[in-house]
Design an enzyme around this catalytic site. Sequence first.
Site, mmCIF file in Angstrom:
data_model
loop_
_atom_site.group_PDB
_atom_site.id
_atom_site.type_symbol
_atom_site.label_atom_id
_atom_site.label_comp_id
_atom_site.label_asym_id
_atom_site.label_seq_id
_atom_site.Cartn_x
_atom_site.Cartn_y
_atom_site.Cartn_z
ATOM 1 N N GLY D 151 0.875 -1.152 0.163
ATOM 2 C CA GLY D 151 -0.163 -0.198 -0.386
ATOM 3 C C GLY D 151 0.759 1.005 0.306
ATOM 4 N N CYS D 152 0.196 2.042 0.158
ATOM 5 C CA CYS D 152 0.868 3.599 -0.391
ATOM 6 C C CYS D 152 1.625 4.351 0.755
ATOM 7 C CB CYS D 152 -0.295 4.922 -1.103
ATOM 8 S SG CYS D 152 -1.529 4.816 -0.695
#
Lengths: 348, 348, 348, 348
Positions: D151-152
Amino acid sequence: MQDKKVKAGVIGATGYAGIELVRLLLRHPHAELAAVGSVSFEGKTLGDVYPSLYGICEMTCVSTQEVIRLSDVVFACVAHGMSEDFARQCMDAGRVFIDLGADFRLREEEDYTFWYGGTYQYKDLHEQAVYALPEINREAVKQSRLLANPGCYPTSAALALAPALKAGLVSPQGIVIDAKSGVTGAGKALSDTTHFPACNESFSPYKIAVHRHTPEIEQTLSDAAGQRVKIVFVPHLLPLNRGILTTAYSKTLPGADEEACRAAYEDFYRDEPFVRVKPRGEAASLKDVRESNFCDISLHFDERTDTLIIVSAIDNMVKGAAGQAVQNMNIVFGLPEDAGLGMIPPAF
Amino acid sequence: MQDKKVKAGVIGATGYAGIELVRLLLRHPHAELAAVGSVSFEGKTLGDVYPSLYGICEMTCVSTQEVIRLSDVVFACVAHGMSEDFARQCMDAGRVFIDLGADFRLREEEDYTFWYGGTYQYKDLHEQAVYALPEINREAVKQSRLLANPGCYPTSAALALAPALKAGLVSPQGIVIDAKSGVTGAGKALSDTTHFPACNESFSPYKIAVHRHTPEIEQTLSDAAGQRVKIVFVPHLLPLNRGILTTAYSKTLPGADEEACRAAYEDFYRDEPFVRVKPRGEAASLKDVRESNFCDISLHFDERTDTLIIVSAIDNMVKGAAGQAVQNMNIVFGLPEDAGLGMIPPAF
Amino acid sequence: MQDKKVKAGVIGATGYAGIELVRLLLRHPHAELAAVGSVSFEGKTLGDVYPSLYGICEMTCVSTQEVIRLSDVVFACVAHGMSEDFARQCMDAGRVFIDLGADFRLREEEDYTFWYGGTYQYKDLHEQAVYALPEINREAVKQSRLLANPGCYPTSAALALAPALKAGLVSPQGIVIDAKSGVTGAGKALSDTTHFPACNESFSPYKIAVHRHTPEIEQTLSDAAGQRVKIVFVPHLLPLNRGILTTAYSKTLPGADEEACRAAYEDFYRDEPFVRVKPRGEAASLKDVRESNFCDISLHFDERTDTLIIVSAIDNMVKGAAGQAVQNMNIVFGLPEDAGLGMIPPAF
Amino acid sequence: MQDKKVKAGVIGATGYAGIELVRLLLRHPHAELAAVGSVSFEGKTLGDVYPSLYGICEMTCVSTQEVIRLSDVVFACVAHGMSEDFARQCMDAGRVFIDLGADFRLREEEDYTFWYGGTYQYKDLHEQAVYALPEINREAVKQSRLLANPGCYPTSAALALAPALKAGLVSPQGIVIDAKSGVTGAGKALSDTTHFPACNESFSPYKIAVHRHTPEIEQTLSDAAGQRVKIVFVPHLLPLNRGILTTAYSKTLPGADEEACRAAYEDFYRDEPFVRVKPRGEAASLKDVRESNFCDISLHFDERTDTLIIVSAIDNMVKGAAGQAVQNMNIVFGLPEDAGLGMIPPAF
C-alpha cells in the site's frame, strides 16, 4: 543521425526554463548534458539549487565560456539583451546556438526597439537567425545554426491561428487572443504577484494589450495571412504551475464552414508529432498536455456570430520553452524529431 | 425601514448558493432566517450537511410549503424548471419571491424554450417578474415582488459592458466575452470535471458558444444598446473555489477615446455601493473581491486595435448569487441596500 | 461597556496579521480604526498596498509615534525584538498594548535568549505582561494592559492539550505535536519557499524540533500539567492560504477512558464562545474554521495503543493572530468578548 | 534479461493506479502493454476515458479473461476482495500476478478479517504470495510469481522506520506515524470529500487510528524489529494531487546518537536505486519526488526529547503504487530494476 551523442550545454541552467531543459537532456537518448552555466549559482551543483536532482545530477555550474567550450549546442535561458553576445561567441566557435529568450525572435529591429528597448548589435546574426517554430518553419530550422526558440504565448497563439489564416478562412482583422498562463511563466524570480498567498485562489489579467509577446505573435500570423495582422492580446495569470491555454477568436470569411475549418487544421498538422487536433465536441485542456511537448488544439464554430473559436493548450515550460528547444536541436542535428520528448501527460 | 426583522426563507438551502445565502442572512441586521428547505436533506440540520455551521446554526431542513408559510421573502436556489410552481405559491400567499435560478430571467419564452427547453406555465408571473440586476434595474426591483436574480456570468458580463453600450462608445457588433469561473459555479453536485484531481492544476473552456447564460447576457446588453446585441461567450473553469473574472472585448466607435470611456463608467457607477471602477493602470482581480458583494471593473483602451477591453471581477457566490439576492431583498423591503453585505474581501 | 468606541491603532498594519486586524477592526461595532502604521509603506494608503481595500479604507500609513498618540489600544504586528520599545512608550502614555509578536510571551528570559537570542530590556514590563490566551488565562487578561497575544501554533497546540493535562488524563511525557500551517503563516515577505511554483503541489516539514514556538507551547502545557512538560514539535507547510491543523498525540494514564477525556474537554470549554468540541466520530478540519475565530477540537481515543489523539483546527490569521487580538481587546475593554468576531466560516 | 518484451496486462486500467501503470508501461523499454481491462469502460478506448492519451494509446478495454490470456504478467488494480479469483486464474494459466490491492498483503488471515472483513478463499495462494517491498524483501520477490504490491502509506512508513527498528536504535513502543496524502490516494471515484470546493483550501485527518493500512505497516515493522510493533497511525488529506509525506516519531534507545542513526539508514539503503537519504539539515519534501519512483528520507534527531524523527516522501501513485509494481515486475523478470522508471521529478 550522428554516431555519438550531441554535447548540449545550458546557459542559465538554474532558471525555470533552464532546469526543465536539463531534466529533458538528462534523459535524451542521443544527447548528453555537457555543461551547465549559471551566473547566480556558479560553483554550486544543480542539486544544491533543486533538491529534486539530488543523486541524479550533481553537475556543478560553470561559466558561460566553459559551457560554450564544452558543447556542440548551446541553449541560452537568459533575460533578453544578454543573448546576442553569447550567440556571437557560439557562431565564432562553431557551435549551434538556441536562444530561449527574445533577442532573435523579431525580424524588424524597430519592433524590438519599440517593445523591448535597445538595438541590434550584430545585424549579421539577426540575418542568419531563424524563428524556430517547427510546425511553421521546419525547413529553415534544419539549415540554421542560430535559432530563436519561440516564446510561450506566441507558440500557443501561432499554432492556434496560423492554419485558418493561411487557408484564408478567417479575417486577419479583429482577432482576439485571450491567453492564460501558469505561474512558472513568471520564472524563478520572486515577486509580489507570485507569492503563494497572493496568487493562490486568485486570477487576473496583466500587461493588458501591452505584453511583449504581441509583436512576435503578429509576425507569425502576418506571415501566415500574407498581410499585416494586428491582434488584441491579453494574458492572464492562472493559479497553477504549468500550462498556457489560449482562446482565440476570429471572424470567419464567407464560405468558411465548420468542415472547411476542420479540414484546414487537419491538413496543416497531419504529420506533426506534437500537435493534436481534438475531435469535434471536445475542448483542449491544460490537463491533457501537462509535462508533455504536445499542443492540443480544438475548433469551435459559432454560427450565431460567424466566429471561429480556437483553443490551444500547451505546457508553457515544455512546448512553450524547453521541449520545443529540444525539438529544434533534434531537427538541426538530424535526430528523430521526437527523441527525448516521449513524455505522456499524466492523467492527474 | 421596517420595525421588525424580515423573515427570510431559503428553498434549496443546502446547495452552494443556498448555504451562502444562509450564511449572509444569519448575520443580517434587519432579517432573520425563518426557515430552510431542502429536498435532499429534509429532517437534517444544516450542521449535519455543513460542519462549519456546527454550533452556529442547527436549523432543521423542512418542506418547501413550510418555508413559504414561515417567511416574508422566499429565496429559491433550485434547478431551472422548478421555480415557477414555488413562485405561484408565493404570489398566492403574498410572499416576495426571489429566484436564484433561470426560470424568470428571460423575457422571451422562445429564448427560454430554445436554450433551456420547456415552456412558460404561468405567463402572468413572467409578466410581473423583474430582472433584478440593481445597477441596471433598481427602480423596477423596488416595485416588484417576483424577482429574477441574475446569473453569475450575466452579472459580470452585463456590469462590464452595459455602460459602454449605453453611452454608444462601442459597437454592438463583434463583442467577445471570455469568462473564467471558480469551481463553486458548478455547484455541490459531484461530477468528473469537479473531482479534485481532475480540475486541480488544470484549466479549460466548456460549453463554448453554447452556454445557457448567453441569451441572458444578450438580453441585458441589447437593452443597454437599444438594439439587438449578439455576443460570443466562452466560459472557462478555474482551479479555485470562488470568483468570476470576465474579459470583454469591444470595438470602440469613432470619438470614443479613453477619457470618454472612463467617464461613462464613472458616471454609470457613481453612486453604486458595490461597483468599484479601478484607477487607470490597475486591473480587476478575483483576489480583490473574494467573499464580498463587490464587482470590480477595470478599463483598458487599446489604441493599436481600437478596442476597449473591460475586465470585471465578482465573487460568483456573492455578487453572482447570494449577495445580490440579499441586495435585492434589501431594495424590495426598503432596507439600506448594503445591509448585511459589508464584507471586506480578505487580503489573502 | 464604554459609551464611545475604542480607538484602535495598528503598528505593522501592512503585514499579514496587521491587515487582517485592520479588516476586523473596520467592522467592529465598538471600536474604530484610529491609525495605521507601517515602516515600509509610510505615506502610502492601505489601498495602495492591498487593492482589495480600494474604496473601503484609504487610511494613510503613519509613524509609530503617531499611532500611539491617536489610539487607546495599540496592536503591534512586528518582528520579535521590536515590541519592547513600543510597549514602553505605550505604558508611559497610558495605552493598552497588545503584542502579536514574541517579545512578551516567554516568562523566563533564558528561554527567550535561548530560542530567540537577545535579552529582556525592560524587566518591569515583562513582569506585568500577561500571556493572553483567553481560554486559559481570561482573568489575568482582564486586569492587564500589556498583553502578549499567543503565537499561532501555540494557540492550536495549547487548546488541544491543556484540558487533558490539567485533568491528569494523559502523561506529560512523550507528547508529540505534528502541526500543519497554511502559507500566510510565513507572512508577506517573499522567500523561495513561498514562491508559488515552489510550494504549490508540495508539502514538507520545516524547523523540525527547533521551531521557536516550542518553548511557548511548553510553557502553557507545563502550567496546565503542574509540572515541566517537554514536547516534540514539528511544523509543516501546507499548500493553502489559511489555517493550522494540529494533530497531538499523548499517552493516556490509567483510568482515562474515552468518556473521561470527552467530559474533561466539554467541561473545560463549556462556556467558551470560540471553541467547539466536535461530536464523537467527527474530525476537526481547516475548512470548518476558515476566516473565523473558532478553534475546533476533536478527540480520538485509540485503545490499541492507549493514546489520546487530539486534533485542533484554527485559522492561523484569526484565532491564531488578529482575531484573538481583537478578542483580547474586547476582554480588556469590557466589551462583549465576541464583538466584531461573528464571522461564520464559509462552506467553501 | 529476456530477448523479447514482457507482455504486461492491466486489470482495472481506468482507475488511477491503473492508468498510471499504463503510462509507465507504454514507455518501458523491455515491456509492452499487451491488454487493458476495465469493468466500467469495457469496449471504450483509454483515450475515451483519459483524453490525455488521445493519439498516444487508443487501446480498447477488454475483459479480465482477455487480459489474462494476452499477458505474461497481470497487474490488478481493483478493490480488495476481487483479486483472489484473478490470482487463481493467473496462477493456473502460468502468469505472474502483481496485485496492487490489499488481498495478499497480510500474512495473518485474522488480521485481514478484522480490518477488511471476509476470509481467505485460496490459502495456498496466500502461502506463495510475497509482500513485494523490494527494499525489504527483494530476494523473495525474485522467486515469486504472486506479488502483493504494498500500500501507499505502508511503503512510506515502512521505508521510514524499518532501518532504525532493525538496527535496534529506537523503541518498538510508542511509535507515532503522522501521514499526509494527496487526493489521488482516494482514487477516481467521486465523493463529497474529494469534490474540488470541499478539499481545496482545506486539510483534515481521516480514519484516525482505524485506517486499514495499520496492520500492514505493523506487519513490516514487526518483522524489522523482531518483535510485535504496534503503532498509532493517522492519515490526513492534502489539497494536492500526488504524494505521501510521512512524519514518524520514535524514541531512541540508549546509545543511539545521531551518527549511529544516520549510519544505519545509509547502510540500509546504500545500493538502493530509489531511496535517497537526504543530507543532514535537509528535510524530505513532496516536491522532490513527484512523478518519480523515489522515496526521499530525512532524519532528525531531537536531543531534547530523545526522539528520532524520520520524514519520508513518495509519490503515492508511483513508488506508492504503479512505479513500485513496475519495479517488482522488473525484479521478477530479471530486467534492470530501474527499467522504465527513470523519471526525474520536475522542479515545479
